[in-house]
Scaffold this motif. Structure first.
Motif, PDB file in Angstrom:
ATOM      1  N   UNK A 183      24.724 114.092  40.463  1.00 41.34           N
ATOM      2  CA  UNK A 183      23.723 114.379  39.419  1.00 41.34           C
ATOM      3  C   UNK A 183      23.461 113.174  38.521  1.00 41.34           C
ATOM      4  N   UNK A 184      24.356 112.200  38.539  1.00 40.23           N
ATOM      5  CA  UNK A 184      24.183 111.049  37.638  1.00 40.23           C
ATOM      6  C   UNK A 184      23.641 109.806  38.337  1.00 40.23           C
ATOM      7  N   UNK A 185      23.286 109.955  39.604  1.00 41.30           N
ATOM      8  CA  UNK A 185      22.722 108.807  40.330  1.00 41.30           C
ATOM      9  C   UNK A 185      21.255 108.643  39.949  1.00 41.30           C
ATOM     10  N   UNK A 186      20.819 107.414  39.768  1.00 42.09           N
ATOM     11  CA  UNK A 186      19.419 107.140  39.438  1.00 42.09           C
ATOM     12  C   UNK A 186      18.563 107.157  40.706  1.00 42.09           C
ATOM     13  N   UNK A 187      17.273 107.163  40.518  1.00 41.61           N
ATOM     14  CA  UNK A 187      16.354 107.057  41.657  1.00 41.61           C
ATOM     15  C   UNK A 187      16.548 105.733  42.386  1.00 41.61           C
ATOM     16  N   UNK A 188      16.373 105.772  43.676  1.00 38.40           N
ATOM     17  CA  UNK A 188      16.548 104.576  44.501  1.00 38.40           C
ATOM     18  C   UNK A 188      15.466 103.544  44.166  1.00 38.40           C
ATOM     19  N   UNK A 189      15.883 102.322  43.925  1.00 37.91           N
ATOM     20  CA  UNK A 189      14.928 101.249  43.628  1.00 37.91           C
ATOM     21  C   UNK A 189      14.413 100.633  44.930  1.00 37.91           C
ATOM     22  N   UNK A 190      13.230  99.994  44.871  1.00 32.93           N
ATOM     23  CA  UNK A 190      12.653  99.417  46.091  1.00 32.93           C
ATOM     24  C   UNK A 190      13.460  98.218  46.587  1.00 32.93           C
ATOM     25  N   UNK A 191      13.242  97.863  47.840  1.00 34.04           N
ATOM     26  CA  UNK A 191      13.846  96.660  48.407  1.00 34.04           C
ATOM     27  C   UNK A 191      12.745  95.764  48.967  1.00 34.04           C
ATOM     28  N   UNK A 192      13.070  94.499  49.132  1.00 31.43           N
ATOM     29  CA  UNK A 192      12.115  93.568  49.734  1.00 31.43           C
ATOM     30  C   UNK A 192      11.935  93.902  51.214  1.00 31.43           C
ATOM     31  N   UNK A 193      10.715  93.770  51.680  1.00 30.78           N
ATOM     32  CA  UNK A 193      10.430  94.002  53.098  1.00 30.78           C
ATOM     33  C   UNK A 193      11.039  92.879  53.936  1.00 30.78           C
ATOM     34  N   UNK A 194      11.182  93.140  55.219  1.00 31.01           N
ATOM     35  CA  UNK A 194      11.673  92.114  56.148  1.00 31.01           C
ATOM     36  C   UNK A 194      10.852  90.827  56.012  1.00 31.01           C
ATOM     37  N   UNK A 195       9.554  90.969  55.944  1.00 27.47           N
ATOM     38  CA  UNK A 195       8.693  89.772  55.890  1.00 27.47           C
ATOM     39  C   UNK A 195       8.827  89.011  54.574  1.00 27.47           C
ATOM     40  N   UNK A 196       9.217  89.708  53.501  1.00 28.78           N
ATOM     41  CA  UNK A 196       9.416  89.026  52.215  1.00 28.78           C
ATOM     42  C   UNK A 196      10.747  88.280  52.151  1.00 28.78           C
ATOM     43  N   UNK A 197      11.715  88.717  52.910  1.00 27.18           N
ATOM     44  CA  UNK A 197      13.076  88.190  52.753  1.00 27.18           C
ATOM     45  C   UNK A 197      13.596  87.448  53.980  1.00 27.18           C
ATOM     46  N   UNK A 198      12.862  87.534  55.094  1.00 27.09           N
ATOM     47  CA  UNK A 198      13.395  86.983  56.344  1.00 27.09           C
ATOM     48  C   UNK A 198      12.354  86.108  57.045  1.00 27.09           C
ATOM     49  N   UNK A 199      12.864  85.108  57.733  1.00 27.99           N
ATOM     50  CA  UNK A 199      12.028  84.231  58.553  1.00 27.99           C
ATOM     51  C   UNK A 199      12.635  84.199  59.948  1.00 27.99           C
ATOM     52  N   UNK A 200      11.800  84.275  60.976  1.00 25.16           N
ATOM     53  CA  UNK A 200      12.257  84.170  62.357  1.00 25.16           C
ATOM     54  C   UNK A 200      11.878  82.785  62.870  1.00 25.16           C
ATOM     55  N   UNK A 201      12.834  82.087  63.456  1.00 25.27           N
ATOM     56  CA  UNK A 201      12.606  80.734  63.972  1.00 25.27           C
ATOM     57  C   UNK A 201      12.928  80.726  65.461  1.00 25.27           C
TER      58      UNK A 201
END
Lengths: 201, 201
Positions: A183-201
């Protein structure tokens, strides 16, 4: 000895418990956490990898009312109640003289000599690998069915004066542990998308 | 919504896979790791807690021969072969301007203002929480049945010049990922005892 079959992915319930449904806690049920569980927790955490097995992390497990009272004045206001009521509060620390243990922990070579006289490398290595162990702590606690409430809102110098005086340990962050009150947990906050946080090389 | 039953501890096989039997890898089987698995990996890692949800970690997934060749000159000699043969090499990075995302990631308050003009706090927060995410990465990879080979033996400035030029990202450590070759694993090194690393208060 591992056989040549590939390991399976853990089941969806385990992934939920470790990552997807686990939440940082702001309140706790009365269920205590016994000392044997804390030893089992450390026995998992210590097996996580660190560079050259340097193992700089140290842990202060605060379970008593006296210990909590010593800690309270160092906490930011919003972190006091949830810490005072947590069954266990862990000071996640690292030993700034971790390299003194390297002859025992890394017998392959003279790893201690990499650090002596290099305070910047000592600090970076302690912080990186001590924080890694903090990540292992959170995951290991969740693996044992515990909930965590990690926090950085505190005055490190006050914590160190109260608990670490006369040692070479520094506090990194604090993690409350117990069985959370949903009952004391807050709403889940957003996370960065794969494309915002990751690069594929 | 979590119900009021306590969560169980994961079974012994899961604890082995995550902590007790998992080993840092020096060689790899031919089994590839596909891009969808890397996206699944990030989707676990991103859910791990960071302070004020600041989420500073960024990841460069190197899967191509060209990418590996660019990385090779930055690696210490003992890390070249195991990195060139790994299905995926992850640069575990953090964004030194992570706080620019705080209005989106932490809408509860003006968390961005805690950091502007405070380079020491920025660096400490990026390093602590970026390393925590590195710990989550290792645990999430193992949870997905993958093996890891984390390493710190490289020249950061060369890695950053080759992969991060023109960005505000810094490299923290490197983690090879794939399916390990058990014949290339070294003997398990000792760990500190509970009494050497922990204090009960």
């Amino acid at each position: 000895m591992k056989d040549l079959e590939l390991q399976d992915t853990l089941g969806p319930e385990a992934l939920d418990q470790l990552f997807l449904e686990a939440r940082s806690q702001n309140g706790w049920r009365d269920t205590p956490v016994d000392d044997a569980t804390l030893e089992q927790l450390y026995d998992l955490v210590k097996m996580g990898p660190t560079s050259a097995n340097c193992s700089p992390a140290r842990f202060v497990f605060i379970r008593t009312a006296e210990g909590k009272e010593k800690l309270a004045p160092a906490l930011s206001k919003s972190n006091v109640d949830k810490t005072m009521t947590a069954p266990v509060t862990v000071l996640v620390c690292h030993d700034m003289e971790f390299y003194e243990k390297l002859p025992e922990l890394f017998p392959h070579g003279d790893a201690k000599s990499w650090f002596t006289g290099s305070p910047a490398l000592i600090e970076e290595t302690a912080m990186r690998n001590g924080s890694l162990a903090g990540g292992y702590l959170i995951m290991a606690a969740r693996a044992l069915g515990l909930d965590c409430g990690p926090l950085s809102g505190f005055e490190a110098d006050k914590v160190e004066e109260a608990f670490l005086a006369g040692t070479t340990w520094k506090v990194n962050f604090i993690c409350n542990i117990g069985y959370g009150d949903p009952d004391k947990v807050w709403g889940r906050l957003p996370r960065l998308s794969f494309d915002d946080a990751c690069v594929m090389v």
